[in-house]
Scaffold this motif. Structure first.
Motif, short mmCIF file in Angstrom:
data_model
loop_
_atom_site.label_atom_id
_atom_site.label_comp_id
_atom_site.label_asym_id
_atom_site.label_seq_id
_atom_site.Cartn_x
_atom_site.Cartn_y
_atom_site.Cartn_z
N ALA B 154 -17.63 0.86 4.82
CA ALA B 154 -18.35 1.95 5.47
C ALA B 154 -19.57 1.40 6.21
O ALA B 154 -19.84 1.79 7.35
N LEU B 155 -20.29 0.49 5.59
CA LEU B 155 -21.48 -0.09 6.22
C LEU B 155 -21.10 -0.82 7.52
O LEU B 155 -21.74 -0.66 8.55
N ARG B 156 -20.02 -1.60 7.43
CA ARG B 156 -19.58 -2.34 8.63
C ARG B 156 -19.17 -1.39 9.74
O ARG B 156 -19.50 -1.59 10.90
N SER B 157 -18.43 -0.31 9.36
CA SER B 157 -18.00 0.64 10.37
C SER B 157 -19.17 1.30 11.05
O SER B 157 -19.10 1.71 12.20
N LEU B 158 -20.27 1.43 10.33
CA LEU B 158 -21.45 2.03 10.91
C LEU B 158 -22.25 1.00 11.71
O LEU B 158 -23.34 1.30 12.19
N GLY B 159 -21.72 -0.19 11.78
CA GLY B 159 -22.37 -1.21 12.58
C GLY B 159 -23.49 -1.96 11.87
O GLY B 159 -24.25 -2.69 12.48
N LEU B 160 -23.60 -1.73 10.57
CA LEU B 160 -24.66 -2.42 9.83
C LEU B 160 -24.12 -3.76 9.35
O LEU B 160 -22.96 -3.89 8.98
N ASP B 161 -24.97 -4.73 9.31
CA ASP B 161 -24.52 -6.05 8.91
C ASP B 161 -24.69 -6.29 7.42
O ASP B 161 -24.17 -7.24 6.87
N ALA B 162 -25.45 -5.40 6.77
CA ALA B 162 -25.76 -5.61 5.35
C ALA B 162 -24.49 -5.46 4.52
O ALA B 162 -23.70 -4.54 4.74
N ALA B 163 -24.28 -6.36 3.60
CA ALA B 163 -23.12 -6.24 2.73
C ALA B 163 -23.58 -6.34 1.27
O ALA B 163 -24.37 -7.22 0.93
N LEU B 164 -23.10 -5.41 0.46
CA LEU B 164 -23.40 -5.50 -0.97
C LEU B 164 -22.46 -6.52 -1.59
O LEU B 164 -21.28 -6.55 -1.27
N ASN B 165 -22.98 -7.35 -2.48
CA ASN B 165 -22.11 -8.27 -3.17
C ASN B 165 -22.20 -8.02 -4.67
O ASN B 165 -23.13 -8.44 -5.34
N ILE B 166 -21.19 -7.31 -5.19
CA ILE B 166 -21.20 -6.95 -6.60
C ILE B 166 -20.91 -8.17 -7.47
O ILE B 166 -21.13 -8.15 -8.68
#
Lengths: 379, 585
Positions: B154-166
């Motif tokens: 969802a974050l990527r689709s919104l164009g955000l580069d932030a990625a959560l790493n669980i």
């Protein structure tokens, strides 16, 4: 009648306690206690909290096992550690009213009372008949189907009593059954209890720390202190002839002061000099000799005070320090030659003011000597 | 509670029944002690001995001559034990810190402030506790794995580069924190409720502001609760297996518990070395539990007020609604969202999605996965196994726990203190270690329960004995001893009194304890890890196994089924608790 009484008297006592001792660690909660309870007698164990009276009752009930001594019920030994005899509580056939009443909250009134009969596998109609009759006896016929959780304190007390009575116990035990109730209810239930006991003729042992309760209910009172029975007697006897300062203080709010015997007078009287130097004639029950250190007991209800009778020989000068109005009586505290002394004047009037100079009259036969054990025969 | 309240007993110290009543009582206590020793002490002993042996456990053969330190030398010498310790402790520290912050803030918010919906907040704040850690781990993997996590997509689709790493320390610590915060919440909420408001009022009268009072008076007063709940959570996190096993391995974070499992399960099996590592873990947990007892022992300065006065709630003013949104939003985020993700995966036909558009494709949704799961013989078999194991644990456990609790609470038989002590030992023993100990014990013993459901049942009975004995003791001490004594004076013996008086009065508590046992044993994973065979696999194990094999859909369905069963049990327990208060108040 006389024959019957004699025959009854010759039977073994209902309950015999001999040299009974129960220790918790090093401390003896009950220390070599011996007493008998006769058929139909109402005995009260009286003492301050921690004196061992409840432990004593639990030993008789079979809820605790003694370390030494013997208990006999109807002549049969039920606890005798020396011979390895211990009859469990449920086999003793004793009824008991607990301090908390111990009414089972998951049963209704009827079921609570029927429980001892169900344990004894009695038939249905029999149970119904007995429970109804005992509920009638304690005045709870209408409440038989109510849940025990909805009862008031007084009603719980009655259910507990009915449950203890329903199986015709050989002995009835009461563990401060009125202490959780308010004063008014306590006084009413006390009357009812005494009446009920008289009607059923059940032998009872009753534990309390309330001397008023003990005096009113008991045929005989056993005063306990530190695990020992310090005096046994009818309420009147304890009141008038306390054998120790402890008993005198516990049984009443008497004036007690220390003194020394100056001389023996005629008719069981002795002349005693108090620590403040007063001299008075006092009655004694045992033997006293000159020089004995003694305590003198004078009940405040036995004395009189007045403002005008200064000429009487047994009158003493005193001054009123304080007064406490108690409704039906007034308690005056006097300064009697430097010592505080209480006098109770009955009646709802309190005519004498604080600070007033009065004459105190102490009837000769009402002042009594208690010999101090430690001081006796030291000279 | 009029009739039930424990009396303020001023009388002799020994108010215990049936004490001097019968003589075989010594033998009875000896039997109980032997049974408990057999269930709890022996497995640990076997594990410790095993850690000094050179050969794996074999039936009836312990080679005493071969005692050696080689296993310890090996695990210490390989150098990875320090790495394991570092990862395990660091993640546990992060998790504990997070749990403390979340649990304490929520407790404070719900109890001491005028936040809207505070009583609801108080109830829902402990919900994460009811999510099995395994299920939580699955859900967060689905939500926040770096590449295919739904949130990241969802974050990527919104164009955000932030990625959560669980799979990172932070990610695992976060999952630890949210599922263990309720423990802190319970402790702190109780402490907050017990603070005598007079202390805070005195601070205000001395001129302290509300915030100053919060930091200087309230916080110090709940500090013991924070400390002891923090230690409890820390111990639980150190021994936790499920979350590290699911989330640690993909990110190359290796935890002690997972390593023990690998050493036993992977070829070549290194049971002896695993046992040595287990002993190290046991040393850590035992030390921490002892410290926790110390802390609890000093708790006396938390002041309990009998006045029942409710202190004035702290007025949050304009922060009321934002804080309410934060509190409830958090609960939705950590409870509802994971289940939404699991439901989504359970309904989704294929799991290849890379954009929001693909995620929203309703044509991909169907109930096929449910049908598949319900017809799968392994799923059905392990569900049945779990039911049987749970019922067996409840039956054996509640009988044993009741007997222990009764002997400890209501008699003065010799040896009852030892009984009590052994019964609470498993608090300091990780389930994994109990399992490993059972492996050693039962392979060496000549009775053939290894490979049956019974070994799992017995291991569970050992593992849950602290909770079981405490729960039943709790309901026994509520019963005034005079209620039992009066039954005896009425002529009833021990058996009759137990049947007609004690058990009926304690029944709601016993029933709650039984449901607690059902819940615990239905969701347990770590204890059974070393004790199952293909025919005795329990439900949690099947989930774990399927996950490792990549059957994510099936696992999602199973996680939902397990949660449903547990939720029903929790509701049942609540219902019983409510009825109980109705009867006796």
């Amino acid at each position: 009648m006389a024959f019957e009484r004699a025959a009854l008297k010759s039977q073994a006592p209902k309950c015999q306690v001999e040299a009974l001792t129960k220790r918790y660690g090093a401390r003896a909660a009950v220390d070599a206690v011996t007493f008998d309870v006769d058929e139909g007698e109402f005995v009260v164990l009286l003492g301050p909290s921690g004196c061992g009276k409840t432990t004593m009752l639990r030993l008789v009930a079979g809820l605790a096992a003694p370390d030494e001594g013997r208990i006999r019920l109807d002549g049969k030994s039920v606890a005798d550690p020396a011979r390895d005899v211990f009859v469990r509580a449920e086999r003793r056939g004793i009824g008991m009213v607990f301090q908390s009443y111990a009414i089972w909250p998951h049963m209704n009134v009827f079921e609570n009372v029927a429980y001892p009969l169900r344990v004894r596998r009695q038939r249905g109609e029999e149970i119904k008949r007995k429970v109804e009759s005992v509920l009638a006896l304690v005045g709870l016929s209408a409440e038989s189907r109510r849940s025990a959780a909805q009862l008031s304190g007084g009603q719980m007390q009655r259910v507990a009593l009915a449950r203890a009575l329903v199986f015709d116990p050989t002995l009835l035990l009461f563990d401060e059954p009125l202490s959780n109730l308010d004063l008014k209810l306590r006084e009413r239930l006390r009357l009812e209890l005494k009446e009920l006991q008289r009607r059923t003729g059940l032998t009872s042992i009753y534990v309390t720390h309330d001397q008023a309760e003990a005096v009113e209910l008991a045929d005989r009172i056993l005063v306990m202190e530190n695990g020992r029975v310090v005096q046994v007697g009818a309420p009147r006897e304890l009141y008038h002839q306390p054998q120790s300062r402890f008993v005198a203080e516990f049984i009443s709010t008497a004036n007690i002061f220390a003194g020394q015997v100056l001389a023996r007078l005629a008719d069981d009287f002795a002349s005693v000099k108090t620590m403040t130097g007063r001299e008075l004639a006092v009655r004694h029950d045992g033997t006293v000799s000159e020089g004995d250190l003694v305590d003198v007991v004078i009940h405040p209800e036995d004395c009189r005070i007045s403002v005008d009778e200064s000429g009487r020989p047994d009158g003493y000068q005193a001054r009123i320090v304080s007064r406490r109005y108690q409704g039906t009586s007034t308690r005056y505290t006097l300064d009697w030659a430097g010592e505080m002394f209480d006098v109770v004047v009955l009646g709802s009037e309190a005519p004498l003011a604080e600070g007033a100079e009065v004459t105190l009259t102490v009837p000769r036969e009402r002042a009594r000597i208690i010999v101090r054990n430690s001081a006796r025969g030291t000279r | 509670m009029t009739g039930l309240a424990a009396s303020t007993s001023r009388r002799s110290p020994s108010r215990r029944l049936f004490a001097s009543a019968f003589s075989p009582r010594g033998a009875f206590v000896a039997c109980l002690l032997a049974a408990l020793t057999f269930l709890i002490v022996l497995p640990v002993l076997a594990l410790v001995i095993g850690s000094f042996l050179p050969t794996p456990p074999r039936a009836l053969a312990i080679d005493w001559s071969g005692l050696t330190l080689a296993n310890y030398r090996e695990i210490l010498g390989e150098g990875n034990v320090l790495a394991l310790l570092r990862v395990t402790l660091a993640a546990a520290v992060i998790g504990t810190a997070g749990a403390l912050v979340i649990g304490a803030s929520l407790a404070w918010l719900a109890i001491r402030t005028d936040v809207p919906g505070r009583s609801l907040l108080e109830n829902v704040a402990i919900l994460p506790m009811f999510v099995p850690p395994l299920v939580g781990a699955f859900a967060w993997d689905i939500l926040a794995s770096p590449k295919s996590g739904i949130i990241n997509i969802a974050l990527r689709s919104l164009g955000l580069d932030a990625a959560l790493n669980i799979y990172s320390f932070g990610g695992i610590g976060f999952v630890f924190a949210i599922y263990y915060a309720p423990y802190v919440h319970l402790f702190v909420a109780a402490a907050l409720r017990n603070i005598d408001p007079v202390h805070e009022e005195a601070a205000w009268m001395s001129g302290a502001s509300r915030w100053r009072c919060l930091w200087q008076i309230t916080l110090p007063l709940v500090l013991p609760a924070l400390l002891s709940s923090g230690l409890l959570v820390f111990v639980l996190l150190i021994e936790l297996f499920a979350i590290p096993a699911i989330l640690g391995e993909p990110g190359n974070l290796h935890f002690m518990s997972v390593r023990i499992w690998e050493m036993v399960g992977f070829t070549p099996p290194k049971v002896n070395q695993a046992s040595a590592l287990g002993v190290l873990m046991l040393l850590i947990t035992v030390t921490l539990v002892l410290i926790q007892y110390r802390v609890l022992g000093k708790r006396s300065f938390v002041t309990v007020s009998g006045k029942g006065l409710r202190p004035d709630l702290l007025a949050l003013g304009t922060a009321r609604w934002p804080l309410a949104c934060l509190g409830f939003g958090y609960i939705l985020f950590v409870v509802l969202m994971p289940y939404a993700a699991l439901l989504f995966i359970a309904l989704r036909k294929n799991l290849f999605y890379a954009t929001l558009g693909a995620l929203a494709d309703t044509r991909q949704l169907s109930l096929d996965q449910f049908a598949l799961a319900f017809s799968d013989p392994v799923v059905r078999g392990s569900f049945l196994n779990s039911l049987l194991v749970s019922l067996g644990t409840v039956t054996v456990g509640s009988l044993l726990y009741f007997t222990i609790a009764y002997v400890v609470q209501r008699t003065n038989l010799k040896g009852r203190r030892a009984l009590d002590l052994i019964a609470i030992l498993p608090i300091a023993i990780p389930g994994l270690i109990i399992g490993l100990g059972y492996l050693w014990t039962w392979i060496s013993l000549p009775f053939g329960i290894y490979g049956t459901l019974w070994i799992i049942i017995l291991a569970y009975v050992s593992q849950f004995s602290p909770q079981g004995v405490r729960a039943i003791s709790g309901s026994l001490v509520q019963i005034d001893p005079e209620l039992e004594e009066s039954s005896r004076l009425c002529g009833a013996g021990l058996a009759y009194t137990l049947r007609r008086i004690v058990v009926p009065l304690a029944w709601p508590g016993i029933l709650s304890a039984m449901i607690l046992l059902l819940i615990l044993s239905f969701r347990e994973l770590a204890t059974a890890l070393f004790l199952y065979t293909s025919t005795t696999q329990v439900f949690s194990l099947t989930m774990f196994d399927f996950w490792l094999r990549g059957s994510t859909n099936l696992v999602a369905v199973m996680a939902l089924v397990q949660t449903l069963v547990l939720a029903l049990l929790v509701l049942l327990a609540r219902r019983i608790r409510r009825e109980r208060t109705q009867i006796f108040t």
